[in-house]
Design a protein around this motif. Sequence first.
Motif, mmCIF file in Angstrom:
data_model
loop_
_atom_site.group_PDB
_atom_site.id
_atom_site.type_symbol
_atom_site.label_atom_id
_atom_site.label_comp_id
_atom_site.label_asym_id
_atom_site.label_seq_id
_atom_site.Cartn_x
_atom_site.Cartn_y
_atom_site.Cartn_z
ATOM 1 N N ARG A 1 0.840 -1.200 0.000
ATOM 2 C CA ARG A 1 0.000 0.000 0.000
ATOM 3 C C ARG A 1 0.875 1.250 0.000
ATOM 4 O O ARG A 1 0.551 2.238 -0.653
ATOM 5 N N HIS B 1 -11.222 -8.972 -2.190
ATOM 6 C CA HIS B 1 -10.955 -8.570 -0.816
ATOM 7 C C HIS B 1 -12.244 -8.416 -0.027
ATOM 8 O O HIS B 1 -12.328 -8.826 1.127
ATOM 9 N N ARG C 1 -4.269 -4.544 -11.905
ATOM 10 C CA ARG C 1 -3.742 -5.059 -10.652
ATOM 11 C C ARG C 1 -2.286 -5.486 -10.886
ATOM 12 O O ARG C 1 -1.842 -5.557 -12.036
ATOM 13 N N TYR D 1 0.530 -4.019 -10.490
ATOM 14 C CA TYR D 1 1.376 -3.039 -11.151
ATOM 15 C C TYR D 1 2.206 -2.336 -10.103
ATOM 16 O O TYR D 1 1.658 -1.739 -9.184
#
Lengths: 595, 291
Positions: A64, A417, A477, A479
């Motif tokens: 993150r 998720h 996603r 990346y």
Amino acid sequence: MAYVAPGETSLVPPAEVAEVDLYHAKSWITKYVFSQDAKVIAIQYAFTAIAIGLVALVLSWLMRLQLGFPDTFSIIEPSQYYQFITMHGMIMVIYLLTALFLGGFGNYLIPLMVGARDMVFPFVNMVSYWVYLLAVLVLIASFFVPGGPTGAGWTLYPPQSITAGTPGSEGGIVLMLVSLALFIVGFTMGGLNYVVTVLQARTRGMSLMRMPLTVWGIFIATILALLAFPALFVGAVMMTLDKLLGTSFFMPAMISLGEQLEYDGGNPLLFQHLFWFFGHPEVYIVALPAFGIVSDLISVHARRNIFGYRMMVWALVAIGALSFIVWAHHMYVSGMNPWFGFFFATTTLIIAIPTALKVYNWTLTLWKGNIQLTVPMLFAIGFIVTFLNGGITGLFLGNVVVDVPLSDTMFVVAHFHMVMGVAPLMVIFGAIYHWYPLITGRMYDEALGQIHFWVTFVGAYTIFLPIHYLGFLGVPRRYFEMGDTSFIPESAATLNAFVTVVALIVGFAQLVFFYNMARSYTKGKIAGRNPWKANSLEWQTEEFPPGHGNFGATLPLVYRWPYSYGVPGVAEDYLPQNVPPDEVVTDEGPGASGA
Amino acid sequence: MVVVYALILVAVGTVAFHIFSPWWSTEIASNWGYIDTTIDITFWVTGVVFIAVMLFMAYCVWRYRYKAGRRAAYEPENTKMELWLTGLTTVGVIVMLTPGLFVWNDFVTVPEGAAEFEVMGQQWQWSYRFPGKDGVLGTTDVRKISDENPFGLNPDDPNGKDDVLVEGDELHLPLDQPVKVLLRSIDVLHDFYVPEFRAKMDLVPGQVTYFWFTPIRTGTFDILCFELCGVGHHTMRGKVVIEEESAYKAWLEKQPTFAKSMAKAGTGGGDGLKLVSSGGEAVTAGGESAR
Ligand code: HEM
Ligand SMILES: [Cu+2]
Ligand SMILES: [Cu+2]
């Protein structure tokens, strides 16, 4: 008769076989370390799973940070980023959620809830945990081999996973495959135990249709796992052979960074089919125990019978069966024959029907209930919200053409998720709070529990809701960084930074949970027996918390289902499964109902 | 009470976010508007269910909140209600699935007259090949790949001689012309995706995959790799220019054919096989040695 409970009997069939002698530990080591008691094994599983889960949580912060502040954290290299993604995903799905639901909750609750003294094969059960621990250690070891752990994505798609150009394609991937194989071996030992215990060791009167939904959920999930894991096992073995012996199961003739490789004639899509034949049921291996447990949490804390019990059981069975014929919805754009899309889109949307019914029945259990907003109930409500949201986005991805633009975007990340990350975690937290008094004999701190719930629920929803919209925008996603594009506005970077900040807050808020658990263990209020006034057998043991052998001198006899809450005519608003009909205290007085 | 407000807030907030957030699909540039329509239908059906369930839950939590001495209604089953709910859900599923399958049928049925061209993926760059004057792409073989012949074209195949090769340049395509994109990878899995086109497909080594679309808007768009393909995955980009037929023709004229590029390579003379190109850079950037 003053009251009715479905299938209520006064007669319990006589025992067909005598009780078997229970294994008794002789030393501290055999009691607490190499223990054969399912309750101890459950705790071992749970602690190990949560510990490795924390590693995955820390990895998610690092990812993150990179996504939210791509220019600030130049310490993270692309190769590391892909390794973090891979290990985070694999740990969360397999080593945390699967192990915790089946090894943790399964071991603790199955024997207690079906009225057995232990699992039927205690020794195998013990070995199951130690093999699992070994699998975790091998996994951790892969962080320390040259080249680091594999960065092939948790799907491990070949050829990439075993060729140069992917981090960890030398040692890391091999250890990953070995660890998975070990996990499957360990799981199979435990899994056979859970299934046989449910089928063979139920106490007298505990018919299948009187089992708590928790047991049903874990039972069906275990069957799925026993059927699905072999596909992954085979895939792992074949890939190991491709990597180490140069076979070509999954490897076509190809170039790797300017060099001709000697592989020839293999097919990468074969691996994808094996992986998802396991991988889709895996979603339900995590979801079905959560479904079962949350049904019981809602029923107990809403003081109301679960709505449509039989429908709930059949929905579990139907979802379990259907989950084996939807796997290729993960492969709509994989290059498989596109005509398969018609079949898999149809089966995938059909599976939504029993799933939706379960959601309706949970809310209908709240309806006309007497809802106590305890911490477990809050988490159960949090589960319904996140599962509803995640289930709905599943309908997008299942509907083949809609998946075409969305597959491999952030929409997918947000979807899974919500549905298999946040939703099951809500249930895990709710379940830990719910059974905490049973396990420790003490209550957790209510205020801290409430804080934990609100930060986690609101935070997780805030993290993952906006990420769906990045997916619509076309943000891929996996990346490391977006770099310059013509279609992603500046504001997306701001959003990413915001999400990262919330993710860190939610992550650290988990400290409240751990503090609460640790402190209450010694300082919590002593819980009276059966503090929730629940009906299922785990709360009716002679010793509280239940000791070795679970029940006293005689096993409990079961006269009714576990959902007799608010039965008209009965004095209390609950009626445990093992209270004989002639001892039920009715409005007219003890035993007046007759039978 | 807090829970009731929270549930209402989540329901309303989610819808508000959907309507007001600035992040939404890019303006479409291909014929796949029907995909967007199917997304809209799915949003309507699921949105109604989402709101209904959320508000019903909020109502229950408020109306049936705990009161000492209150009893829940004891009602193990209500078959009629369950059948109704099953029926309604089934209708919802049919409403979403039916248009979806019709559009998928379009997606898998390549129209006659679609022009073919090839996209070739390798770690971590895109190349393109157009059939020359004969309109037929020559056959290829990974084993034939070398410095002089990076596409692995079969030198003995006459169809390949006039194939137009585009390496390390933008892709150009003519407006309003349906194209069938043939996809080929010489190393690992990749995925060819232009968000504005809405259509994507994996490139799988060892086989040729395809999809089709018609560009309906001129402009320059980003091509991204959408299937994890190693440390350089995020650097595997390209650009596609959609332009009028004439401009496209002029661009194509300027690109070398296979025969021409072989002739040129023949004079230079290469030694064996060494292909590290822009990818090599990405490898070092990744802090990971190539082998
Ligand atoms: C607050 C907790 C969590 C955060 C902040 C988080 C964050 C992330 C991020 C940033 C990624 C990478 C997305 C990408 O760029 O591809 C990711 C991937 C993933 N996460 Fe999580 N995650 C969390 C919890 C979980 C949980 C509980 C699960 C269990 C199902 C999970 C399963 C996965 C999987 C399977 C992947 C995909 C890995 C891959 O692409 O190979 N995550 N997560
Ligand atoms: Cu699936
Ligand atoms: Cu790629």
